[in-house]
Scaffold this motif. Structure first.
Motif, PDB file in Angstrom:
ATOM      1  N   ASN A  43      -4.274  -6.717 -29.085  1.00 33.44           N
ATOM      2  CA  ASN A  43      -3.187  -6.535 -29.498  1.00 33.44           C
ATOM      3  C   ASN A  43      -4.388  -5.141 -30.683  1.00 33.44           C
ATOM      4  N   GLN A  44      -5.733  -5.422 -30.569  1.00 38.85           N
ATOM      5  CA  GLN A  44      -5.772  -3.918 -31.750  1.00 38.85           C
ATOM      6  C   GLN A  44      -6.747  -3.507 -31.020  1.00 38.85           C
ATOM      7  N   GLY A  51       0.333  -7.701 -35.711  1.00 39.03           N
ATOM      8  CA  GLY A  51       0.809  -6.481 -35.528  1.00 39.03           C
ATOM      9  C   GLY A  51      -0.454  -5.656 -36.093  1.00 39.03           C
ATOM     10  N   THR A  52      -1.347  -5.438 -35.485  1.00 40.09           N
ATOM     11  CA  THR A  52      -2.566  -4.810 -35.356  1.00 40.09           C
ATOM     12  C   THR A  52      -3.242  -4.384 -36.755  1.00 40.09           C
ATOM     13  N   ARG A 103       2.408   7.578 -22.056  1.00 42.34           N
ATOM     14  CA  ARG A 103       1.602   7.373 -21.630  1.00 42.34           C
ATOM     15  C   ARG A 103       0.148   8.972 -21.231  1.00 42.34           C
ATOM     16  N   HIS A 104      -1.196   8.837 -21.501  1.00 41.92           N
ATOM     17  CA  HIS A 104      -1.733   9.423 -20.834  1.00 41.92           C
ATOM     18  C   HIS A 104      -1.454  10.491 -19.404  1.00 41.92           C
ATOM     19  N   TYR A 143      -8.280  -6.297  -2.968  1.00 43.48           N
ATOM     20  CA  TYR A 143      -7.099  -4.628  -3.014  1.00 43.48           C
ATOM     21  C   TYR A 143      -6.478  -5.195  -4.204  1.00 43.48           C
ATOM     22  N   SER A 185      -5.678  -6.087 -22.363  1.00 42.30           N
ATOM     23  CA  SER A 185      -5.056  -7.140 -22.413  1.00 42.30           C
ATOM     24  C   SER A 185      -5.513  -7.525 -21.145  1.00 42.30           C
ATOM     25  N   GLN A 189      -5.476   5.998 -16.278  1.00 46.17           N
ATOM     26  CA  GLN A 189      -4.565   5.975 -17.414  1.00 46.17           C
ATOM     27  C   GLN A 189      -5.832   6.307 -18.120  1.00 46.17           C
ATOM     28  N   SER A 190      -7.100   5.857 -18.058  1.00 52.64           N
ATOM     29  CA  SER A 190      -8.110   6.113 -18.997  1.00 52.64           C
ATOM     30  C   SER A 190      -7.899   5.036 -19.799  1.00 52.64           C
ATOM     31  N   ILE A 191      -7.472   3.839 -19.395  1.00 53.41           N
ATOM     32  CA  ILE A 191      -7.470   2.707 -19.895  1.00 53.41           C
ATOM     33  C   ILE A 191      -9.225   1.823 -20.262  1.00 53.41           C
ATOM     34  N   ALA A 192      -9.421   1.407 -21.209  1.00 57.30           N
ATOM     35  CA  ALA A 192     -10.443   1.277 -21.706  1.00 57.30           C
ATOM     36  C   ALA A 192     -11.180  -0.458 -20.190  1.00 57.30           C
ATOM     37  N   LYS A 211       4.137   1.118 -16.558  1.00 60.91           N
ATOM     38  CA  LYS A 211       5.506   2.292 -16.458  1.00 60.91           C
ATOM     39  C   LYS A 211       6.417   1.282 -16.485  1.00 60.91           C
ATOM     40  N   GLN A 234       1.582   0.901 -20.687  1.00 62.57           N
ATOM     41  CA  GLN A 234       0.781   1.465 -19.265  1.00 62.57           C
ATOM     42  C   GLN A 234       1.382   0.878 -18.101  1.00 62.57           C
ATOM     43  N   ALA A 271       5.279  -6.923 -30.373  1.00 61.84           N
ATOM     44  CA  ALA A 271       3.967  -5.818 -30.645  1.00 61.84           C
ATOM     45  C   ALA A 271       2.810  -6.293 -29.709  1.00 61.84           C
ATOM     46  N   VAL A 272       2.491  -7.219 -29.074  1.00 58.94           N
ATOM     47  CA  VAL A 272       2.237  -8.026 -27.942  1.00 58.94           C
ATOM     48  C   VAL A 272       1.962  -6.869 -26.577  1.00 58.94           C
ATOM     49  N   SER A 286       2.345   2.029  -3.602  1.00 55.07           N
ATOM     50  CA  SER A 286       1.781   2.076  -4.474  1.00 55.07           C
ATOM     51  C   SER A 286       1.514   3.406  -4.370  1.00 55.07           C
ATOM     52  N   MET A 342       3.543   8.452  -7.435  1.00 50.30           N
ATOM     53  CA  MET A 342       2.874   8.967  -7.442  1.00 50.30           C
ATOM     54  C   MET A 342       3.481  10.415  -8.827  1.00 50.30           C
ATOM     55  N   LEU A 375       0.879  -1.188  -0.291  1.00 50.67           N
ATOM     56  CA  LEU A 375      -0.273   0.407  -0.244  1.00 50.67           C
ATOM     57  C   LEU A 375       1.260   1.023   0.115  1.00 50.67           C
ATOM     58  N   PRO A 392       1.157  -2.996 -23.314  1.00 44.37           N
ATOM     59  CA  PRO A 392       1.057  -3.105 -21.620  1.00 44.37           C
ATOM     60  C   PRO A 392       2.253  -2.701 -21.461  1.00 44.37           C
ATOM     61  N   GLN A 432      -8.891   4.419 -26.289  1.00 46.01           N
ATOM     62  CA  GLN A 432      -9.211   3.008 -25.217  1.00 46.01           C
ATOM     63  C   GLN A 432      -7.774   2.545 -24.635  1.00 46.01           C
ATOM     64  N   SER A 433      -7.003   2.508 -24.978  1.00 46.76           N
ATOM     65  CA  SER A 433      -5.475   2.516 -24.646  1.00 46.76           C
ATOM     66  C   SER A 433      -4.376   3.294 -23.027  1.00 46.76           C
ATOM     67  N   GLY A 434      -5.268   4.900 -23.151  1.00 43.65           N
ATOM     68  CA  GLY A 434      -4.899   5.453 -21.699  1.00 43.65           C
ATOM     69  C   GLY A 434      -3.213   5.950 -22.560  1.00 43.65           C
TER      70      GLY A 434
END
Lengths: 337, 391
Positions: free
Chosen positions: B352-353, A151-152, A229-230, B37, B357, B49-52, A93, A91, A83-84, A17, A21, A14, A88, A111-113
């Motif tokens: 990936n698309q 790759g997408t 990152r966003h 948690y 994940s 982080q606005s990830i869907a 970090k 995202q 690619a995969v 995390s 920040m 805790l 992540p 969608q992926s921030g």
């Protein structure tokens, strides 16, 4: 004792995390290097040379970021990602910035921030076919088997292209690039599809490069850009304006060779850019010599392009869309003022 | 003194039984808390982080093509359907793989115990070599062999009418669709059911009266004869759907891809070596005295194997066999290396698309959990059934 240990572990998780920040710039400065996600096996963009040193357009982009932040282009740690893994990793970090031939798309930003900065390479998807197949256009590929580099956007663009033209096809998707190339060169597929820059690389490793040709159609737009990152605007600005600085340097005619002479220039734009007139670096939260360090240690965008993928390299890619806007290309730096 | 007075009253925190329950509850609470948690933390961070998140993406258009599919699929179908195509592809290769594995494994395992020196040594070499080459290497090998060995579609080998071999796969002529085939399938099911019923009846009669009845021929007659009868009644349709070279590839018939073959071959050859060892261990676990005893009462050789050895050996064979079946199913996810569109491959593309994940990996985990648990439940049921009933 055991339950006690577990409670301690929970509390420390805790606490940790709550600590993580701070902004990315502070994290990077505290670490002493920039953590960059890279392809690792893409010739011309990110791949170790025979001495084991990372070389490529994406690698040089990463070095430019380090030069801007630390004044030392070598303060980079590269993490090779598939690619995969790549999105992540950013995202979560694990890395600070992703410089890995990644196409900017709406769904990735929303969608992926993630946020994409100014592209460092404008690409497009094409088809590589054996000359023996005897076709001249991708429109003749109805019913073909096509090897797809995973790759997408690649898989989707190919599907869109065939659907839009009312053609049937069947994909063979293999994750391992070397295995896919082998299958294609052995005739498992009629065509290989990927970004043009990658196809040029694939062709150069063919048993007989002369037996293969690129079809003229470019079926997609692939603006490949570094990603952050966003939600960390300062870090976004730094990465974005590092890219802008590389282009601006070429526009202003500043190279790694003449940058020291340019310090004496009377041109107010050059003086602002190189920090002779202070201010620009400070606004980014960096040293005023940020742009000087980038150009001095890494070069301008043109130099990076020629060194890694240009006509004199094995890839032999013409500047095309990646020429400066003044030469009919897409590379355009917003004003640094 | 009454017994209750003889034992001093123990406070509940010193009673081992109650204490155990107490610790269980505390442990459950802590595990639950930790899980809550982790999940909560993940969701909050993704939100920040606005990830869907969520499974809404399953209904969106997949927009990618899949190389082979058991059901009708196109790029305009949803992600859910694309994933289902992947599940079916995994099931297809696992199911056929497991059946082949059992047959080949049983054969090699028995051969390993043969009294013929050559047969014994060949089986041993097969087992030792195949067990020790990593399955991924075998997949690469078989895949490369396939596309290097066979010519392009235009020069396809045609060893017999209706069969073409080329580096795009094996094209096979199949009977053109006709209403008779569905009825034949129904007849096959009915025939099999009748056959099994007969087998039960014969077994029961043998236990009560001791009289034997030949079961094999009536069984075959029922299960194959009924569909044949339906076929003849329909006027024996002979129309075939023959593959034809059109444009780049063969059209018509059925096409089995090199990816499917390479994956099936690699998995079966690798896993059957382990199955063979399990079979050998099972047979060797039955003591020699059992065979001798069976021989001494004058049982025939096939009866010794069927009635004495195998029923006892199965008890030893089934548990390791179950784990080999699970291994084969799980190893099928290596398909991604050679381009067979199994569930993991499709799920990877989806991740990936969409960038989702966590949901994607959760689905992969759930899917393999279902595969494994259902195989395990079935095999445990079978294990219980074939257990030695002590009288």
């Amino acid at each position: 004792m055991k339950p006690l240990k577990m409670v301690v572990a929970c509390i420390s998780i805790l606490a940790m995390s709550a600590m993580a920040m701070a902004g990315t710039l502070d994290d990077v400065k505290a670490k002493g290097y920039v953590d960059v996600g890279i392809n690792g096996s893409l010739f011309g963009f990110g791949m170790p040379d025979e001495k084991g040193e990372m070389k490529g357009l994406d690698v040089d982009t990463a070095k430019a970021i380090a030069a801007a932040v630390f004044g030392d282009a070598s303060k980079v740690k590269f993490t090779a990602l598939t690619a995969v893994q790549r999105l992540p990793a950013l995202q979560s970090k694990e890395i600070d910035v992703l410089c890995r031939n990644t196409t900017q798309t709406l769904s990735r930003e929303t969608q992926s921030g993630l946020n994409f900065v100014q592209p460092n390479y404008y690409d497009g998807q094409g088809f590589l076919v054996p000359k023996a197949l005897g076709i001249k256009s991708a429109k003749e590929l109805d019913g073909a088997t096509v090897c797809v580099l995973p790759g997408t956007t690649t898989e989707m663009n190919a599907a869109d292209f065939f659907r839009a033209n009312g053609m049937k096809w069947s994909p063979v998707v293999i994750e391992n690039t070397a295995e896919l190339n082998k299958a294609f060169f052995a005739g498992r597929c009629d065509a290989l599809t990927s970004d043009m820059s990658q196809l040029a690389g694939n062709r150069s490793v063919a048993p007989n490069p002369e037996d293969y040709m690129l079809l003229p159609e470019v079926i997609s737009k692939e603006p490949l850009a570094p990603v952050v990152r966003h939600g960390d605007d300062q870090w976004f600005d730094i990465v974005n304006w590092t890219m802008m600085a590389l282009i601006e340097a070429e526009e202003l005619g500043i190279t790694s060779q003449n940058v020291d002479d340019m310090l004496k220039s009377e041109n107010p734009g050059i003086k602002r850019f190189l920090g002779v007139t202070p201010g620009m670096g400070q606004m980014l939260g960096l040293d005023n010599e940020w742009a000087y360090n980038i150009v001095k240690q890494v070069g301008n965008y043109g130099e990076i392009f020629e060194r890694n993928v240009g006509p004199d390299t094995p890839l032999g890619i013409p500047r095309g869309l990646n020429a400066l806007w003044t030469d009919g290309g897409q590379m355009y730096a917003s004003p640094i003022r | 003194m009454t017994p209750s007075e003889s034992e001093p009253k123990v406070p509940f925190w010193l009673d081992p039984g109650k204490r155990a329950i107490g610790f269980q509850i505390i442990t459950c609470l802590m595990v639950g808390l930790l899980a809550w948690y982790l999940v909560n933390n993940t969701l909050v961070n993704m939100e920040k982080q606005s990830i869907a998140s969520g499974f809404g993406f399953l209904e969106r258009e997949a927009a990618f093509e899949i190389g082979e599919s058991l059901i009708e699929y196109s790029a305009s179908d949803s992600y859910a359907k694309a994933l289902f195509v992947g599940v079916l592809n995994t099931l297809k290769v696992s199911f056929i793989g497991i059946i082949l594995c059992l047959i080949i494994g049983l054969f090699i395992g028995v051969a390993r115990l043969s009294t013929n020196w050559l047969v014994k040594k060949l089986a041993m070499i097969y087992i030792e070599v195949m067990q020790n080459i990593p399955v991924l290497l075998q997949l690469f090998f078989w895949y490369a062999l396939f596309y290097e060995m066979f010519p392009s579609p235009r020069q396809a080998l045609n060893p017999m009418a209706g069969l073409f071999l080329c580096n795009r796969g094996v094209a096979l002529a199949v009977p053109a669709s006709h209403p008779a085939y569905f009825q034949m399938f129904v007849a096959l099911i009915i025939g099999l059911a009748l056959g099994f019923g007969l087998k039960r009846w014969v077994k029961k009669r043998k236990f009560t009266t001791g009289r034997d009845f030949p079961v094999l021929w009536p069984f075959l007659g029922l299960s194959l004869g009924l569909p044949l009868l339906v076929w003849v009644l329909h006027g024996a349709p002979m129309q075939m759907d023959v593959p034809e070279l059109k444009g780049f590839n063969f059209q018509g018939g059925i096409m089995l891809s090199p990816e499917f073959f390479a994956l099936l071959l690699g998995l079966v050859i690798y896993t059957s070596a382990f199955v063979a060892e399990a079979v050998r261990a099972g047979i060797q676990a039955v003591s020699r005295g059992q065979t001798e005893a069976a021989m001494s009462i004058g049982l025939k050789k096939k009866h010794i194997l069927n009635l004495v050895i195998l029923p006892q050996a199965l008890r030893v064979i089934i548990p390791p066999l179950t784990s080999q079946m699970l291994n084969l199913t799980k190893n099928s996810s290596l398909a991604i290396a050679i381009g067979y569109p199994d569930f993991v491959s499709v799920a990877n593309t989806t991740i990936n698309q969409t960038g989702q994940s966590i949901e994607g990996v959760a689905m992969i985990m759930a899917c393999y959990l279902v595969f494994s648990v259902s195989t395990s439940i079935f095999m445990n049921w079978y294990n219980k059934k074939s257990k030695l009933v002590e009288r």
